[in-house]
Design an enzyme around this catalytic site. Structure first.
Site, short mmCIF file in Angstrom:
data_model
loop_
_atom_site.label_atom_id
_atom_site.label_comp_id
_atom_site.label_asym_id
_atom_site.label_seq_id
_atom_site.Cartn_x
_atom_site.Cartn_y
_atom_site.Cartn_z
N HIS A 240 0.80 -1.22 0.00
CA HIS A 240 0.00 0.00 0.00
C HIS A 240 0.84 1.29 0.00
CE1 HIS A 240 -3.49 -2.51 1.10
NE2 HIS A 240 -2.77 -3.01 2.08
O1 RIB Z 1 -5.19 -0.09 4.61
C1 RIB Z 1 -3.80 -0.05 4.42
C2 RIB Z 1 -3.18 1.01 5.27
O2 RIB Z 1 -3.42 0.71 6.64
C3 RIB Z 1 -1.64 1.07 5.13
O3 RIB Z 1 -1.21 2.39 5.36
C4 RIB Z 1 -1.18 0.17 6.23
O4 RIB Z 1 0.12 0.53 6.71
C5 RIB Z 1 -2.19 0.48 7.30
O5 RIB Z 1 -1.79 1.67 7.96
#
Ligand code: RIB
Ligand code: CA
Length: 310
Positions: A240
């Site tokens: 992500h």
């Molecule tokens: O949903 C994904 C996000 O939530 C990313 O930033 C992961 O690190 C968590 O913080």
């Protein structure tokens, strides 16, 4: 002239990869790392950020602790995804570098007031509590922000912490509502993009061989992907947070639309949902460039090449 950025983060393995990518990229001038409670409590995220900087041999990086809870709700964490430490997968030494004394919110306000207007980009990759608190406490900084490039939300991909909401938005929906409504140029990396940035055995092995930090990155992604592979039945896990930094380095890797995105804060059922008007049917004014596509091979090539430089 390198682009001045501040990363606001809740490390987390994917946050760690994003921070390493930024530290490996001379196009970016990382003014500071502000930590927020999210994946794990604040004490851990502030410790993890320093572990990551020391792994990169960049102990001079300034790391600040920020808000330890959402603006008006109880904290929800994600140890079930990231493990108890938030950086499970490999055990690294406790940090020697000091945390800055200044609160992260004060650092954000002071820096945005001190730097020339429109020259600092904020890169939030956790809940938006620090950013929104700074905006609420010092509204004069809002027009001074060059751009916000954040990881959060989802449209056709729905949510990951509830059927409707993505974790970063869900943890502090009031903060997200304030940030999305502030009028700052906004680039959003939602699950619709990050779920196309999937690790694979070959990609993780390429990480493992990417210089000094490679083995740690591979161990983190090995750990991180066990949960997502189980949940989505996919071959690998979505990386992500590095999508935000990759966008700053090579925006052409991504495609998206300038649309209206609102945040649900009233309904228990859909709390934290990003209501993204992809088909522009609402008539509401666009407020975000909401990404939907990624050149995933290009993304992993960039990431692996840069990690090998550390
Ligand atoms: O949903 C994904 C996000 O939530 C990313 O930033 C992961 O690190 C968590 O913080
Ligand atoms: Ca994160």
């Amino acid at each position: 002239m390198a682009r001045k950025i501040i990363i606001d983060t809740d490390p987390g393995q994917d946050d760690a990869v994003a921070i390493l990518l930024a530290l490996a990229s001379p196009e970016l001038d990382l003014l500071g790392i502000t930590c927020v409670a999210g994946n794990v409590p604040l004490e851990m995220t502030a410790k993890n950020a320093r572990i990551i900087c020391e792994l990169a041999n960049r102990p001079e990086t300034r790391v600040f602790a920020g808000c330890d809870a959402p603006m008006s709700r109880k904290l929800v964490t994600a140890e079930h995804v990231h493990g108890k430490t938030g950086l499970d997968g490999i055990t690294l030494p406790d940090p020697v570098m000091e945390l800055q004394d200044q609160h992260a919110v004060d650092f954000l306000i002071e820096t945005l007031r001190a730097e020339p207007e429109g020259t600092v980009t904020l890169v939030p990759i956790g809940p938006l509590t620090n950013i929104a608190t700074a905006m609420e406490r010092a509204p004069d900084i809002i027009p001074r922000i060059q751009e916000i490039v954040l990881m959060g939300g989802g449209c056709f991909e729905g949510g990951n912490i509830t059927p409707a909401a993505e974790f970063n938005i869900y943890v502090d929906p009031e903060a997200a509502k304030l940030v999305f409504g502030a009028g700052v140029p906004l680039v959003v990396m939602p699950l619709d993009v990050t779920h196309k940035a999937l690790t694979s055995r070959a990609r993780v092995e390429a990480f493992r061989n990417a210089g000094r930090v490679g083995p740690a990155v591979a161990s983190w992604t090995d750990f991180f992907e066990r949960f997502d592979k189980e949940k989505y039945g996919s071959e690998g896990a979505p990386l992500h947070d590095p999508c935000t930094i990759a966008y700053l380095l090579q925006p052409e890797l991504f495609t998206g639309r300038h649309i209206n995105v609102e945040i649900e804060t009233g309904s228990d059922l859909t709390l934290g949902m990003t209501v993204a008007d992809w088909w522009r049917v609402s008539g509401r004014a666009p407020n975000a460039t909401f990404m939907g596509g990624i050149d995933d091979d290009g993304f992993f090539t960039l990431l692996t090449e840069r990690l090998a430089r550390l």
